[in-house]
Design an enzyme around this catalytic site. Sequence first.
Site, mmCIF file in Angstrom:
data_model
loop_
_atom_site.group_PDB
_atom_site.id
_atom_site.type_symbol
_atom_site.label_atom_id
_atom_site.label_comp_id
_atom_site.label_asym_id
_atom_site.label_seq_id
_atom_site.Cartn_x
_atom_site.Cartn_y
_atom_site.Cartn_z
ATOM 1 N N ARG A 192 -11.762 5.259 -17.195
ATOM 2 C CA ARG A 192 -11.790 5.746 -18.575
ATOM 3 C C ARG A 192 -12.101 4.565 -19.501
ATOM 4 N NH1 ARG A 192 -5.214 6.582 -19.051
ATOM 5 N NH2 ARG A 192 -4.686 4.381 -18.787
ATOM 6 N N HIS A 229 -2.585 3.517 -1.191
ATOM 7 C CA HIS A 229 -1.201 3.906 -0.893
ATOM 8 C C HIS A 229 -1.245 5.408 -0.606
ATOM 9 C CE1 HIS A 229 3.095 4.402 -1.093
ATOM 10 N NE2 HIS A 229 3.158 4.818 -2.339
ATOM 11 N N ASP A 268 6.671 2.065 2.611
ATOM 12 C CA ASP A 268 6.358 1.338 1.366
ATOM 13 C C ASP A 268 7.370 1.707 0.280
ATOM 14 O OD1 ASP A 268 4.187 -0.293 -0.160
ATOM 15 O OD2 ASP A 268 4.523 1.462 -1.420
HETATM 16 P P1 NDP Z 1 -2.763 -0.591 -12.089
HETATM 17 O O1 NDP Z 1 -1.765 0.044 -12.976
HETATM 18 O O2 NDP Z 1 -2.796 -2.080 -11.974
HETATM 19 O O3 NDP Z 1 -4.234 -0.149 -12.533
HETATM 20 C C1 NDP Z 1 -4.546 1.172 -12.758
HETATM 21 C C2 NDP Z 1 -5.988 1.284 -13.184
HETATM 22 O O4 NDP Z 1 -6.295 2.663 -13.334
HETATM 23 C C3 NDP Z 1 -6.271 0.617 -14.516
HETATM 24 O O5 NDP Z 1 -7.561 0.064 -14.459
HETATM 25 C C4 NDP Z 1 -6.234 1.795 -15.488
HETATM 26 O O6 NDP Z 1 -7.056 1.596 -16.618
HETATM 27 C C5 NDP Z 1 -6.813 2.881 -14.618
HETATM 28 N N1 NDP Z 1 -6.426 4.222 -15.042
HETATM 29 C C6 NDP Z 1 -5.178 4.643 -15.359
HETATM 30 N N2 NDP Z 1 -5.198 5.939 -15.655
HETATM 31 C C7 NDP Z 1 -6.481 6.340 -15.535
HETATM 32 C C8 NDP Z 1 -7.126 7.588 -15.735
HETATM 33 N N3 NDP Z 1 -6.429 8.649 -16.100
HETATM 34 N N4 NDP Z 1 -8.463 7.646 -15.529
HETATM 35 C C9 NDP Z 1 -9.154 6.552 -15.162
HETATM 36 N N5 NDP Z 1 -8.597 5.342 -14.945
HETATM 37 C C10 NDP Z 1 -7.273 5.253 -15.136
HETATM 38 O O7 NDP Z 1 -2.610 0.097 -10.653
HETATM 39 P P2 NDP Z 1 -2.342 -0.609 -9.242
HETATM 40 O O8 NDP Z 1 -3.538 -1.397 -8.859
HETATM 41 O O9 NDP Z 1 -0.997 -1.254 -9.253
HETATM 42 O O10 NDP Z 1 -2.196 0.668 -8.292
HETATM 43 C C11 NDP Z 1 -3.323 1.378 -7.820
HETATM 44 C C12 NDP Z 1 -3.011 1.931 -6.437
HETATM 45 O O11 NDP Z 1 -2.814 0.851 -5.544
HETATM 46 C C13 NDP Z 1 -1.740 2.774 -6.374
HETATM 47 O O12 NDP Z 1 -1.977 3.794 -5.440
HETATM 48 C C14 NDP Z 1 -0.699 1.794 -5.844
HETATM 49 O O13 NDP Z 1 0.376 2.420 -5.184
HETATM 50 C C15 NDP Z 1 -1.555 1.000 -4.880
HETATM 51 N N6 NDP Z 1 -1.050 -0.336 -4.540
HETATM 52 C C16 NDP Z 1 -0.725 -1.224 -5.536
HETATM 53 C C17 NDP Z 1 -0.289 -2.486 -5.216
HETATM 54 C C18 NDP Z 1 -0.045 -3.507 -6.275
HETATM 55 O O14 NDP Z 1 0.222 -4.647 -5.915
HETATM 56 N N7 NDP Z 1 -0.115 -3.237 -7.571
HETATM 57 C C19 NDP Z 1 -0.089 -2.899 -3.808
HETATM 58 C C20 NDP Z 1 -0.568 -1.934 -2.845
HETATM 59 C C21 NDP Z 1 -0.990 -0.690 -3.224
HETATM 60 P P3 NDP Z 1 -6.491 1.333 -18.108
HETATM 61 O O15 NDP Z 1 -6.628 -0.143 -18.336
HETATM 62 O O16 NDP Z 1 -7.413 2.123 -18.961
HETATM 63 O O17 NDP Z 1 -5.072 1.810 -18.147
HETATM 64 MG MG MG Z 2 4.296 0.636 -3.356
#
Ligand code: NDP
Ligand code: MG
Length: 331
Positions: free
Chosen positions: A48, A107, A190
């Site tokens: 987005r 995940h 996890d």
């Molecule tokens: P983040 O919160 O860091 O990032 C989320 C991203 O998604 C941002 O770029 C955000 O953009 C975007 N976003 C949010 N809502 C929407 C929407 N409605 N439409 C389009 N884009 C959107 O997420 P994570 O990287 O932490 O997590 C992502 C996945 O990875 C999850 O499934 C998590 O469980 C998994 N994961 C995460 C880990 C981690 O270390 N963080 C480790 C292993 C797995 P905006 O800037 O606009 O909000």
């Molecule tokens: Mg997790």
Amino acid sequence: MTKVYYDQDVTVKALEGKKIAVIGYGSQGHAHAQNLRDNGNDVIIGIRAGKSSDKAKEDGFEVFPVAEATKQADVVMILIPDEQQADVYAADIAPNLEAGNAIAFGHGFNIHFGTIQPTADIDVFMVAPKGPGHMVRRQFVKGSAVPALFAVKQDATGNAKNIALAWAQGVGATRVGVLETTFKEETETDLFGEQAVLCGGTTHLVQAGFETLVEAGYQPEIAYFEVLHELKLIVDLMYEGGMEKMRYSISNTAEYGDYVSGPRVITPDVKDRMKDVLTDIQTGAFAKRFTDDYKAGFPEFHKLRAEQQGHQIEAVGAELRKMMPFVNEEK
Ligand code: NDP
Ligand code: MG
Ligand code: MG
């Protein structure tokens, strides 16, 4: 011992000629996207408008709305927050998938708990690096990697495992080793790890220790150093060489105290509570509570966050960390 996959085990170049869309450009998204691009893959970003979108453009990616990115891609990796995935999937991803495409996750939450139910004609896999995104990127740039888990939930094309392994190679993980799991195992372990030990267990252990010292009349600043600040030194030693290396490095006084007092704090009753937490994860009760709260606008989540932010240890820590600029240097 479970089979570990390395670079030499990835014999099929299953992502060659495929267009990849990474949906989301946050912690995991930027790391997957940049690593795969550096590996020669054709990567676009679906996101987005907002901060992440601007960042992805700055980093030189072609950026599209989620629906458009999905339409263009053969493989779609969904890396937006878990609670948002079902809505975005239904609105923007599912209508734009074609038979033979693949969707992927970092995940297993939404596939395992059934909030996303893909049609039978697409591949569904997971590649979950076992570290935060900035580490996934930093290690890759250094020529190393963080290990990852992979799993295949649905193999419509007969090629899903090859694609998953090629993805794991693209993010760098096969440089150090990749383990096969299932969506169920990854999701449940996890969630348990972060709730019972890494996040929930640790924060509450630290807070209870802090409160115990402060209530007994000790200075909060001293309590902060003893129960929070020094935790990093201890965890680093365990990370490097297990409990044994940590216990070797600490004083005999500390080691003896570990043995006699640790079990007085973490009593068998604590393990029973951990089992309760695991049961709530396994039955879906935790997922339902989280998802219901999200649908209501996260009232419980926001209340709990505000309560925790107000804890005395946070204010004390914020002041003390000003004395220690080094704690934020090596980022
Ligand atoms: P983040 O919160 O860091 O990032 C989320 C991203 O998604 C941002 O770029 C955000 O953009 C975007 N976003 C949010 N809502 C929407 C929407 N409605 N439409 C389009 N884009 C959107 O997420 P994570 O990287 O932490 O997590 C992502 C996945 O990875 C999850 O499934 C998590 O469980 C998994 N994961 C995460 C880990 C981690 O270390 N963080 C480790 C292993 C797995 P905006 O800037 O606009 O909000
Ligand atoms: Mg997790
Ligand atoms: Mg001490």
